[in-house]
Design a protein around this motif. Structure first.
Motif, PDB file in Angstrom:
ATOM      1  N   TYR C  46       0.850  -1.209   0.000  1.00  0.00           N
ATOM      2  CA  TYR C  46       0.000   0.000   0.000  1.00  0.00           C
ATOM      3  C   TYR C  46       0.882   1.255   0.000  1.00  0.00           C
ATOM      4  CZ  TYR C  46      -3.873  -3.072   1.196  1.00  0.00           C
ATOM      5  OH  TYR C  46      -4.817  -4.061   1.193  1.00  0.00           O
ATOM      6  N   ALA C  51      -0.762   4.825  -0.940  1.00  0.00           N
ATOM      7  CA  ALA C  51      -1.937   4.975  -0.054  1.00  0.00           C
ATOM      8  C   ALA C  51      -1.433   4.810   1.378  1.00  0.00           C
ATOM      9  CB  ALA C  51      -2.995   3.923  -0.407  1.00  0.00           C
ATOM     10  N   VAL C  54      -4.034   4.044   4.169  1.00  0.00           N
ATOM     11  CA  VAL C  54      -4.549   2.665   4.156  1.00  0.00           C
ATOM     12  C   VAL C  54      -3.487   1.685   4.657  1.00  0.00           C
ATOM     13  CG1 VAL C  54      -5.363   0.853   2.612  1.00  0.00           C
ATOM     14  CG2 VAL C  54      -6.078   3.233   2.222  1.00  0.00           C
ATOM     15  N   MET C 125      -2.137  10.212  -4.661  1.00  0.00           N
ATOM     16  CA  MET C 125      -3.365   9.615  -4.090  1.00  0.00           C
ATOM     17  C   MET C 125      -3.905  10.570  -3.023  1.00  0.00           C
ATOM     18  SD  MET C 125      -4.147   6.379  -5.046  1.00  0.00           S
ATOM     19  CE  MET C 125      -4.355   5.136  -3.760  1.00  0.00           C
TER      20      MET C 125
ATOM     21  N   ASN D  45      -8.504  -6.248  -1.099  1.00  0.00           N
ATOM     22  CA  ASN D  45      -7.983  -4.899  -0.779  1.00  0.00           C
ATOM     23  C   ASN D  45      -6.899  -4.482  -1.756  1.00  0.00           C
ATOM     24  OD1 ASN D  45      -9.564  -4.052   1.199  1.00  0.00           O
ATOM     25  ND2 ASN D  45      -8.192  -4.500   2.905  1.00  0.00           N
ATOM     26  N   VAL D  49      -6.980  -1.009  -3.817  1.00  0.00           N
ATOM     27  CA  VAL D  49      -6.017   0.114  -3.723  1.00  0.00           C
ATOM     28  C   VAL D  49      -5.286   0.281  -5.050  1.00  0.00           C
ATOM     29  CG1 VAL D  49      -3.937   0.887  -2.519  1.00  0.00           C
ATOM     30  CG2 VAL D  49      -5.785  -0.239  -1.252  1.00  0.00           C
ATOM     31  N   ALA D  52      -7.470   2.068  -7.248  1.00  0.00           N
ATOM     32  CA  ALA D  52      -7.543   3.477  -6.797  1.00  0.00           C
ATOM     33  C   ALA D  52      -6.320   4.233  -7.327  1.00  0.00           C
ATOM     34  CB  ALA D  52      -7.567   3.523  -5.275  1.00  0.00           C
ATOM     35  N   ARG D  53      -5.223   3.553  -7.320  1.00  0.00           N
ATOM     36  CA  ARG D  53      -3.985   4.238  -7.746  1.00  0.00           C
ATOM     37  C   ARG D  53      -4.042   4.559  -9.221  1.00  0.00           C
ATOM     38  NH1 ARG D  53      -0.997   7.438  -8.150  1.00  0.00           N
ATOM     39  NH2 ARG D  53       1.304   7.503  -8.142  1.00  0.00           N
ATOM     40  N   GLY D  62     -11.662   3.922  -3.814  1.00  0.00           N
ATOM     41  CA  GLY D  62     -10.852   2.723  -3.601  1.00  0.00           C
ATOM     42  C   GLY D  62     -10.370   2.658  -2.158  1.00  0.00           C
ATOM     43  N   GLN D  63      -9.835   3.763  -1.734  1.00  0.00           N
ATOM     44  CA  GLN D  63      -9.259   3.736  -0.367  1.00  0.00           C
ATOM     45  C   GLN D  63     -10.357   3.561   0.682  1.00  0.00           C
ATOM     46  OE1 GLN D  63      -6.388   6.680   0.499  1.00  0.00           O
ATOM     47  NE2 GLN D  63      -5.557   6.689  -1.568  1.00  0.00           N
ATOM     48  N   ALA D  66     -11.170   0.054   0.817  1.00  0.00           N
ATOM     49  CA  ALA D  66     -10.114  -0.748   1.454  1.00  0.00           C
ATOM     50  C   ALA D  66     -10.235  -0.622   2.977  1.00  0.00           C
ATOM     51  CB  ALA D  66      -8.752  -0.238   0.973  1.00  0.00           C
TER      52      ALA D  66
END
Lengths: 713, 623, 172, 104
Positions: C46, C51, C54, C125, D45, D49, D52-53, D62-63, D66
């Motif tokens: 992640y 992210a 997360v 992000m 997950n 993610v 999402a990226r 997305g986040q 997750a």
């Protein structure tokens, strides 16, 4: 009420017909109320009153008197009607007669649509010479028989009557006898005055039902029950044929009224293909065969002797069996020439059959029954060969002397304490003189001795037969066989008379025989008179000059005129006389002078005697060919529909998976679904890993489809 | 204009009373304390008697309706305006513009919206086809209640279920809305299941389940057909005014609905008369005679005016490419309806439930089952199957006729092989109902349409006659079962001597069911046979010959049970019929004689116009 | 070979290896350990993907919370006979075939899905700020539901795990 | 090797998913199944993610997804564990094959 009666004289006949019906209804209601009140006679006052008013324990005598009075009144009306009709028919024109002596109302109307008026089934009456004469004959003969049975059924009066055959104690049934007798009279008279085939069919079956109840009057006896069933079912077979005829007529003529049918037939011939017209004719004739006990359907009449003797006299001698001949006479134009030929040959076979079997019968009523079958054969033969007047005249004369003979036999049976076997009788002449004398008159008449009524009608038939045979000598048998049978008739009738009345009494029953009471003797004497004089005409010695024949000439349907070919030379008459004489001498030779012992003849005849004794084995043949297969078919179709298992195994049977019957199919369907359910249950095994595997397979499938559809496709 | 008090629809009140009175009494009976069995019986009796009287008033009302509008001329009581379709059409037209023409109160047609979303309304009406059934039902239920005096096990529940059953049956006969008819048709099943299942004989559970499942399968077929019918756009067969009103109402309910154009407006309904007109139009189209379609008010000759007022024939025809108007849809629809009701009639291949239900049911219930429930099947066929898909009915009429003839012969022969008295009567019912089916099937058109009218009227009369004779016969068996506690025919004998009155009364019923002239059985059979020959002699002959077999097995039974001397002595100890039994048996015999002697005045006078009108409506469709 | 490709291959292979180890290790304790490494690998992934929030949550909640629970579970039930429960080889075979077939299919889908997106977009992000705002505005409902859900789970777990008083004294 | 695309991440997610399934299907120990479930959730997950990226407009969703999955996984693990312990207390076994009372 009286004004309604006098409006048109024809209504005289309607009243005469409805009188017995009224009596029937009265007796029925009376009997019903009495039966309902019987259990409550102690407790309820009113019920007690009704019960004892309607006869209490002993059957009511007044019911019988009421019935006799009813039929006597209709007989009087019949005679008045006959007289008025005869002078009307002389004086007035046919249309005028039509208007005064025929009426009809609609019974059921259906189908009144735009495309046409409603075609209706209607009821009505139409009087012509034939109807008037027959109506009078039936009414008078019935009255005589009612009076006779007042005496004959006397032992049914006691409170507990011991049935001498079934040996069981039962209450007396005096009222019920007259109940059914009156219903029979109503339906017989209704049949005569009917102006359409539908009303004839209705009374046809009603008459059948009355004969069913009357034959089965002593219903404790098993044989009486069987005989009643047999009579009704054989009649029903005839009626089925009759109904097929009716259906064809209804489809193509659109009406059942005799006049309309005959006018349409006369004007433009049968409105349907020839074979259908023939089938219609045969259908209607089949109805007559069933009712008049002709060749194929004759087996029920001898068994009908199970009923009390007045019943045999009234129904199975004079009236009902004559209905068939009357109907053939009434719808004569309906029969095409080859159907008429079929009628003739059926008549010939029947008369020969009846006579030969009557030769060897030992029961007095069976001899008379077979002689009736034979005489009816004569009538059908006459009608078949075109001798319309001859056939119907014989019907009239036969009714009188056959009723006389039957009533005579009834008085003999009662005299000999319910003994019916000729071999046990003998020498009754001295003990029962009047019965003996009146029966002699009957025997002479039936044998065709000159100046007796039988001579006139039988002579006419034989001359017609001869004329027909000479005209078309391919049918010579139609004259030879009846001639020979005339001789046989004389032989077996005199055999009966000699066995019963001459010689020495052969059994204690005939030793202590005594003359019957007055109520039985008077009808015999009264009936003896018409047996002699009814067919007389001037000049007396000429058989073709019978007044009865002239009367019937009026009612002959138009198309029948050219058909009868009488032989002018009276040769047939003399031949018939010779045959009869021959028959009588042989009878005297065997039974009076006892030159030859009947037993030795039986020994010589051997198989032939057995064949005749067993009534040509018809009963066995019919039983094997029709009765048993129908019952077998019934049982196997019942078995096909549901395998009847006793209650105990029924539960198990329904669980087993074998299709043994139509019903089994259902059980199998039910158990099938149960089995499928069982199989599906196994998949729920309880192991989580197996569920996950199934899960993986499912996701795999979905993703594969997804991939196939979106990416590959 | 009509005066004010006509605003209240008397006929709606009377008809609804007749339908729901039994149910009301049924519920009332439930409130009695359990020990008052006598009071419960009398209350149920009063309920049944009240319904009977109400139905007789309705009959008089209907008779006067016919009289009032009948033209005294050639065809009394046949005035077209008295026919059911005309009366319903008139009342629907009054519905739409209720302001100017309020509903008339005595046209014996009433319709109250029930579930307006699907255009289901509590539409009830009476005509010559349903009236005899209604009177027969109330009559037989009345006698069944009298016959139930011997029931001991939880009496209240028994009578409640019996009376609710009566409501179900009556509702089915009254309904002119398919959905309503189906609901009542189903209501009949539940009480019947309990009545057989609890108060029945030895294997009652098996019989009850078999009965209900079998009939349910049948009614599922009918349900599928009803839904198929609902999804047909029948706007051409309703006045344009009604269609526009309906669309306006829908718009009011949910405004966001997209505005339908005048062209694409739809009209779906459960109402039987409208679907009948659609069926007739389908027949015309499939016979290639679309041009004979005409507006309801057009008077031109040869036209069939079944389209709604204001509908033009051209756009009605080109709107007919819906599935309903195609040949195989008509076939499927007819077969669904026919098989659904054939299970109830029953017709041989589907009759296996009847003998078991009859053998196990208590006497009063098998009286009701034979007397009334079998008529639901016949009524369904004549009211739904034939008018709604006439084309398929006409195509398959030979098939239906053969089924009818086969039923007659098969029922007769199987009955001959039975040893159980009730099972014998069950199969004899199958045989007698065969005449009904044969009577329906004899489809003859053109100038000969009167023969089909004979067949149909014969079938209707046979239903009434069979109702009376079979209920009577089952009561006869019930009487002897109460005494002997077994139904083996060979176990009896000599009953005529021990129980003379019982013998006499059952003689009348035996001969009535055998079809003896002068009694009611004969009339139906003769009409059907006379009508059948014109259609197909091959069907008439087995029907006629079967009367001989019928006479055979009935007389054979008569001889084994009543004549002769009984083998075991206990038979001679049975008491004769009690007063109660005598009343029931006596009235059945009286009815049998009365209907046999005077069919025209008693029944045909007011039944025949409607039946013949229906025959005429269907017959003129064929070229 | 840019830096993140190298990093990705390292982390991915670590995750893959430890995932396989979780599956194939017979001893339940050892597979719990490998699971721990898998989770840590994923949180690293992640972070690689940018992210962070997360990843951090994963580390704290998943690794800290869930893994602890799992380890507790293992410890509480780790009787001798349950450590190595054998299963029949053909079950392995079936599961293996199905899993690999599924993997192949999913890989083909991922190739199709990932065609156009080779280069990561420019803007980073959204961090914890936009996430927080998102949770309290657009995704308020799931946020509330998840809180209620946790409460229910709390009560449920507490009720289920309370020591049952056997009637007539407890075991220990 | 060119730029790092989305596909490798998805492949990794797929691999994790298959390992998780395999683990559930083969472990007879209840806790093993629990671990399999955790693996499957993580696979999801990863996909979330990763997408999402690489998909800008999906970034926030997305986040959020997750995160929600992670929290839910925690709750789910707690309940699962409670059930397993309860089962263990009653039947003194954790072997899943013994728990088959619910079979049909």
């Amino acid at each position: 009420m009286l004004s309604w009666l006098l409006a048109t004289p024809g209504r005289l006949y309607v009243v005469a017909t409805l009188l017995p019906l009224a009596v029937f209804a009265l007796l029925l209601i009376g009997g019903g109320v009495r039966a309902v009140c019987r259990p409550y006679r102690e407790t309820h006052g009113f019920a007690r009153f009704c019960y004892f008013f309607l006869g209490g324990h002993k059957p009511l005598k007044s019911g019988a008197y009421l019935a006799t009075a009813g039929i006597a009144a209709s007989a009087v009306l019949a005679v008045i009607g006959l007289v008025r009709f005869l002078d009307d028919s002389h004086a007035l024109s046919p249309i005028e007669v039509e208007h005064r002596w025929a009426e009809r109302t609609s019974w059921a109307e259906v189908g009144a649509t735009e495309s046409g008026p409603a075609i209706a089934l209607d009821l009505g009456y139409r009087i012509d010479h034939l109807t008037a004469l027959l109506f009078a004959m039936v009414a008078c003969v019935s009255t005589m028989i009612f009076v006779f049975s007042l005496g004959y059924m006397h032992d049914e009066m006691e409170e507990t009557h011991e049935d001498h055959e079934a040996h069981v104690k039962r209450p007396g049934r005096y009222g019920r006898f007259f109940l059914f007798l009156s219903l029979f009279c109503f339906s017989m008279l209704n049949l005569l005055i009917a102006d359409n085939l539908f009303q004839v069919f209705i009374s046809w079956e009603l008459v059948g039902v009355c004969s069913f109840f009357l034959i089965g009057f002593y219903h404790e006896r098993r044989s009486a029950g069987l005989a009643a069933n047999k009579a009704f079912i054989v009649n029903r077979i005839g009626d089925a044929g009759f109904m097929i005829g009716l259906a064809i007529i209804w489809t193509y003529f659109g009406t059942f009224n005799f006049q309309e049918i005959f006018t349409k037939l006369a004007s433009d011939g049968p409105p349907m293909p020839a074979y259908l017209f023939a089938i219609a004719g045969i259908g209607v004739f089949l109805g007559c065969v069933g009712k008049s006990a002709q060749f194929p359907l004759h087996t029920w009449l001898p068994d009908a002797m199970e009923g009390p003797t007045p019943v045999s006299a009234l129904i199975h001698a004079a009236t009902m069996v004559a209905a068939g001949v009357y109907l053939v006479g009434r719808c004569y134009p309906l029969f095409s020439p080859d159907v008429r030929l079929l009628i003739a040959y059926t008549g010939m076979i029947t008369l020969f059959l009846g006579a030969t079997i009557a030769l060897v019968q030992t029961d007095i009523k069976r001899v008379l029954a077979y002689s009736t079958v034979s005489q009816l054969g004569f009538m059908m033969l006459a009608l078949g060969i075109g001798g319309w007047v001859a056939g119907l005249m014989h019907l009239l004369t036969h009714a009188f002397f056959k009723a006389l003979l039957f009533l005579g036999s009834g008085s003999v049976i009662l005299g000999c304490h319910h003994e019916q076997d000729l071999r046990k009788m003998g020498g009754l002449r001295r003990k029962m003189p009047i019965t003996a004398f009146t029966m002699l008159v009957g025997v002479l008449a039936i044998a065709g001795t000159p100046f007796f009524s039988g001579w006139y009608s039988k002579d006419l038939i034989l001359s017609n037969a001869m004329g027909f045979a000479l005209h078309d000598n391919q049918h010579m048998a139609l004259f030879i066989v009846p001639l020979f049978t005339a001789g046989l008739t004389a032989f077996y009738m005199f055999r009966l008379w000699f066995l019963a009345f001459t010689g020495q009494p052969r059994d204690h029953a005939s030793e202590h025989a005594h003359e019957s009471p007055l109520t039985m003797i008077v009808p015999l004497m009264i009936l003896a008179v018409p047996s002699i004089i009814v067919a007389w005409g001037w000049p007396l010695w000429d058989p073709h000059s019978s007044s009865l024949a002239h009367l019937l000439e009026h009612a002959k349907p138009g198309m029948a005129n050219g058909l009868d070919r009488e032989d002018e030379t009276h040769l047939a008459g003399w031949l018939a006389l010779a045959a009869a004489a021959l028959g009588v001498t042989t009878a005297v030779f065997i039974y009076v002078l006892k030159k030859v012992d009947p037993a030795s003849i039986q020994a010589k005849a051997g198989a032939l005697y057995g064949f005749l004794k067993e009534k040509w084995y018809f009963d066995e043949v019919y039983d094997a060919m029709f009765v048993r297969p129908t019952i077998a078919l019934g049982f196997c179709s019942a078995r096909f529909d549901k395998k009847s298992t006793p209650a105990a195994q029924a539960e198990v049977a329904d669980r087993t998976m074998n299709v043994t019957s139509l019903d089994g199919v259902l059980n199998v369907l039910g158990l099938g679904t149960l089995a499928i359910g069982g199989k599906l249950r196994v998949t729920q095994s309880g192991y989580i890993r197996r569920y996950v595997t199934v899960l993986m397979v499912a996701t795999l499938a979905f993703v594969a489809v997804f991939v196939a559809v979106y990416f590959v496709g | 204009m009509e005066n004010a008090d006509d605003m209240i629809e008397h006929d709606l009140i009377l008809m609804s009373l007749v339908i729901f009175a039994p149910a009301a009494f049924g519920l009332l009976v439930l409130f009695f304390p359990p020990k008052w069995t006598e009071a419960v019986r009398w209350c149920a009796l009063i309920g049944a008697a009240a319904t009977l009287i109400l139905s007789l008033c309705l009959l008089i009302d209907y008779h006067s309706l016919l009289n009032r509008q009948s033209d005294r001329g050639l065809r009394s009581m046949h005035h077209p305006s008295t026919q059911l379709d005309a009366r319903i059409d008139e009342s629907m037209r009054r519905d739409t513009n209720a302001v100017r023409w309020p509903q008339i109160g005595d046209d014996l047609v009433a319709s109250v919206p029930w579930i307006s979303r699907f255009d289901i309304n509590f539409a009830i009406a009476v005509d010559g086809i349903s009236m005899p059934m209604i009177v027969l039902t109330t009559l037989i239920l009345f006698f069944a209640v009298i016959a139930s005096w011997g029931i001991e096990k939880n009496v209240r529940a028994y009578f409640a279920l019996l009376l609710v059953l009566e409501t179900g049956v009556l509702g089915t006969f009254f309904a002119t809305d398919l959905f309503l008819m189906y609901v009542f048709y189903e209501i009949v099943l539940i009480p019947m299941y309990f009545l057989i299942g609890i108060w029945g004989g030895g294997r009652r559970k098996y019989a009850a389940i078999k009965f209900v499942l079998y009939t349910l399968v049948g009614s599922v077929f009918i349900l599928v057909a009803i839904i198929g019918l609902y999804f047909t756009n029948v706007r051409d067969f309703v006045d344009t005014a009604t269609v526009d009103d309906r669309a306006a109402e829908r718009m009011k309910e949910n405004p966001r609905l997209s505005k339908e154009s005048a062209e694409s407006r739809e009209y779906h309904t459960f109402s039987i008369p409208i679907l009948q007109r659609a069926g007739q139009a389908a027949m015309l189209r499939l016979n290639g005679q679309g041009d004979r379609l005409a507006d309801r008010d057009s008077k031109t000759e040869g036209k069939v005016n079944i389209l709604g007022r204001g509908v033009k024939t051209e756009d009605a025809i080109n709107r007919m490419n819906q599935p309903f108007f195609s040949a195989n849809f008509q076939y499927v629809l007819f077969l669904l309806l026919f098989v659904g009701f054939a299970v109830k009639v029953p017709i041989p291949p589907l009759h296996s439930w009847l003998p078991d239900a009859h053998v196990e049911a208590p006497t009063p219930i098998s009286m009701v089952l034979a007397g009334v429930l079998l008529k639901l099947g016949g009524y369904g066929i004549i009211r739904l199957a034939y008018p709604i898909c006439p084309w398929a009915a006409e195509e398959l009429s030979l098939f239906v006729g053969c089924l009818g003839a086969f039923a007659i012969v098969y029922g007769a022969f199987v009955a001959m092989g039975q040893t159980d008295f009730k099972r014998l009567l069950a199969y004899s019912s199958v045989s007698h109902m065969g005449y009904v089916i044969l009577g329906f099937a004899v489809w003859s058109t053109g100038a000969k349409s009167q023969y089909w009218a004979w067949g149909m009227n014969g079938a209707m009369f046979q239903m009434i006659a069979h109702g009376i004779t079979s209920a009577g016969m089952f009561f006869v068996v019930g009487v002897i079962y109460d005494r002997a506690h077994h139904r083996e025919i060979n176990g009896f004998g000599g009953l005529m001597t021990t129980m003379p009155l019982y013998g006499g009364l059952s003689a009348i019923l035996f001969f009535a069911s055998m079809g003896l002239p002068g009694l009611c059985g004969f009339v139906g059979e003769v009409f059907v046979v006379l009508g059948t020959w014109n259609y197909n002699p091959g069907l008439a002959i087995p029907a006629i010959l079967a009367t001989v077999v019928t006479a055979g097995y009935l007389l054979w039974t008569w001889q084994r049970v009543y004549l002769g001397v009984s083998t075991n002595p206990v038979n001679s100890t049975y008491p004769d019929v009690t007063a109660r039994e005598a009343i029931v048996l006596g009235s059945f015999c009286l009815l049998a004689i009365a209907l046999g002697v005077l069919p025209q005045t008693l029944v045909l006078a007011w039944m025949e116009p409607s039946v013949t009108a229906q025959v005429e409506a269907l017959a003129k469709l064929k070229p | 070979m840019s830096l993140d490709v190298v990093l990705f291959t390292a982390i991915a292979s670590a995750i893959a290896f430890s995932a396989l180890a979780v599956v194939f290790s017979r001893n339940i304790v050892r597979s719990a350990l490998w699971l721990l490494f898998t989770l840590i690998g994923v949180s690293l992934l992640y972070f690689l993907l940018g992210a962070e929030f997360v990843g951090a949550t994963q580390l704290i909640v998943y690794v800290g919370g869930t893994m602890v629970l799992v380890v507790f579970g293992v410890m509480l039930t780790a009787q001798q006979q349950f450590l190595k429960i054998r299963i029949r080889p053909q079950e392995w075979l079936v599961a293996g075939i199905l899993a690999s077939a599924l993997f192949v299919l999913l890989v083909t889908t991922s190739f199709h899905l990932g065609e156009g997106k080779n280069s990561p977009p420019a803007e980073p992000m959204p961090g914890s700020g936009p996430l927080g705002v998102g949770f309290l505005t657009q995704y308020l409902l799931p946020f509330e539901i998840i809180s209620v859900h946790l409460l229910v789970v709390l009560i449920g777990a507490a009720y289920l795990a309370r020591a049952k008083r056997r009637p007539g004294g407890n075991r220990d | 090797m060119t730029e790092l695309g989305l596909t490798p991440y998805l492949c990794l997610g797929a691999f994790l998913f298959c390992c998780g399934l395999l683990c559930i299907a083969t472990k007879r120990n209840a806790i093993g199944i629990l671990m399999g479930v955790e693996l499957v959730l993580n696979a999801a997950n990863v996909n979330f993610v990763a997408c999402a990226r690489y998909v800008p407009q999906f970034a926030l969703e997305g986040q959020v997804f997750a995160l929600l999955v992670i929290v839910l996984a925690a709750g789910e693990a707690a309940v699962a564990l409670a059930i397993i312990l309860n089962f263990y207390n009653n039947h003194s076994t954790v072997d899943v094959d013994k728990a088959d009372e619910l079979k049909g």
